[in-house]
Design an enzyme around this catalytic site. Structure first.
Site, PDB file in Angstrom:
ATOM      1  N   HIS A   1      46.794  41.298  46.073  1.00 47.57           N
ATOM      2  CA  HIS A   1      46.976  40.651  47.382  1.00 47.57           C
ATOM      3  C   HIS A   1      47.727  39.341  47.165  1.00 47.57           C
ATOM      4  O   HIS A   1      48.929  39.279  47.342  1.00 47.57           O
ATOM      5  CB  HIS A   1      45.617  40.428  48.068  1.00 47.57           C
TER       6      HIS A   1
ATOM      7  N   CYS B   1      38.570  36.040  46.765  1.00 45.75           N
ATOM      8  CA  CYS B   1      39.453  35.226  47.618  1.00 45.75           C
ATOM      9  C   CYS B   1      39.495  35.746  49.058  1.00 45.75           C
ATOM     10  O   CYS B   1      39.302  34.989  49.998  1.00 45.75           O
ATOM     11  CB  CYS B   1      40.850  35.170  47.023  1.00 45.75           C
ATOM     12  N   HIS B   2      39.750  37.047  49.202  1.00 46.82           N
ATOM     13  CA  HIS B   2      39.827  37.594  50.561  1.00 46.82           C
ATOM     14  C   HIS B   2      39.123  38.945  50.650  1.00 46.82           C
ATOM     15  O   HIS B   2      39.339  39.708  51.587  1.00 46.82           O
ATOM     16  CB  HIS B   2      41.288  37.743  51.010  1.00 46.82           C
ATOM     17  N   GLY B   3      38.318  39.269  49.634  1.00 48.27           N
ATOM     18  CA  GLY B   3      37.477  40.453  49.721  1.00 48.27           C
ATOM     19  C   GLY B   3      38.141  41.787  49.429  1.00 48.27           C
ATOM     20  O   GLY B   3      37.992  42.739  50.199  1.00 48.27           O
TER      21      GLY B   3
END
Ligand code: FES
Length: 184
Positions: free
Chosen positions: A129, A148-150
């Site tokens: 990502h 960080c964002h799953g």
């Protein structure tokens, strides 16, 4: 007969234009121009050659006896973290069982390791990502989880859930022996 032959092969060079002299001038000019270009270009080309330090980091050899079954080590390679994981039989079975599952970046587990070396997974350890470093043992699929964002990766390093679009990358690597691997 002799006239016909002479007429069929007229001397195309104008008077006073010595072909040998003319060709010499062209060749000398071309050589001078080429020499000038090479002379100017070399310092720039030479700068583009990687330094000795960079070449040393381009590939790395690793002793696999340092990684017990069920463990992984992270080493640095080309400025990035590299995961070398010694998978358990249960991890491998789970990865293979999920081969047919719906995935954003479908890939079979066997295409992510060397033939006959299913226990060894070698992965670039940056989330696809935005580049955070995922940790093993978290997430919903028993593999890596990027906090960080799953993003959830499975035990093959395949993306299963979250914003990451691609599987954890498998770098170019080879086995130098049963216990030594060379990456890069
Ligand atoms: S960087 Fe890993 S989920 Fe965003």
């Amino acid at each position: 007969m002799a006239d016909t032959v002479a007429g069929a092969n007229p001397d195309t060079h104008a008077a006073g234009d010595d072909p040998n002299r003319r060709d010499f001038i062209h060749i000398a000019a071309a050589a001078a121009a080429g020499g000038a270009v090479v002379g100017l270009a070399w310092p720039f080309i030479d700068q583009m050659n990687p330094s000795g330090d960079t070449l040393a980091l381009a590939s790395v050899e690793f002793d696999l006896t340092k990684v017990a079954e069920g463990q992984q080590v992270t080493i640095k390679w080309r400025g990035k973290p590299l995961f070398i994981r010694n998978r358990t039989g249960a991890e491998i079975a789970r990865a293979v069982k999920d081969d047919g599952a719906s995935m954003p970046d479908p890939q079979k587990d066997e295409d992510r390791h060397k033939p006959g070396k299913a226990q060894w997974l070698v992965l670039v350890g940056t989330c696809t990502h935005l580049g955070c470093v995922p940790t093993f043992g978290g997430g919903d699929y028993g593999g890596w989880f990027c906090p960080c964002h799953g993003s959830h990766y499975d035990v093959s390093g395949r993306i299963r859930k979250g914003p990451a679009p691609k599987n954890l990358a498998v770098p170019e690597y080879s086995f130098l022996s049963d216990t030594k691997v060379k990456v890069g």
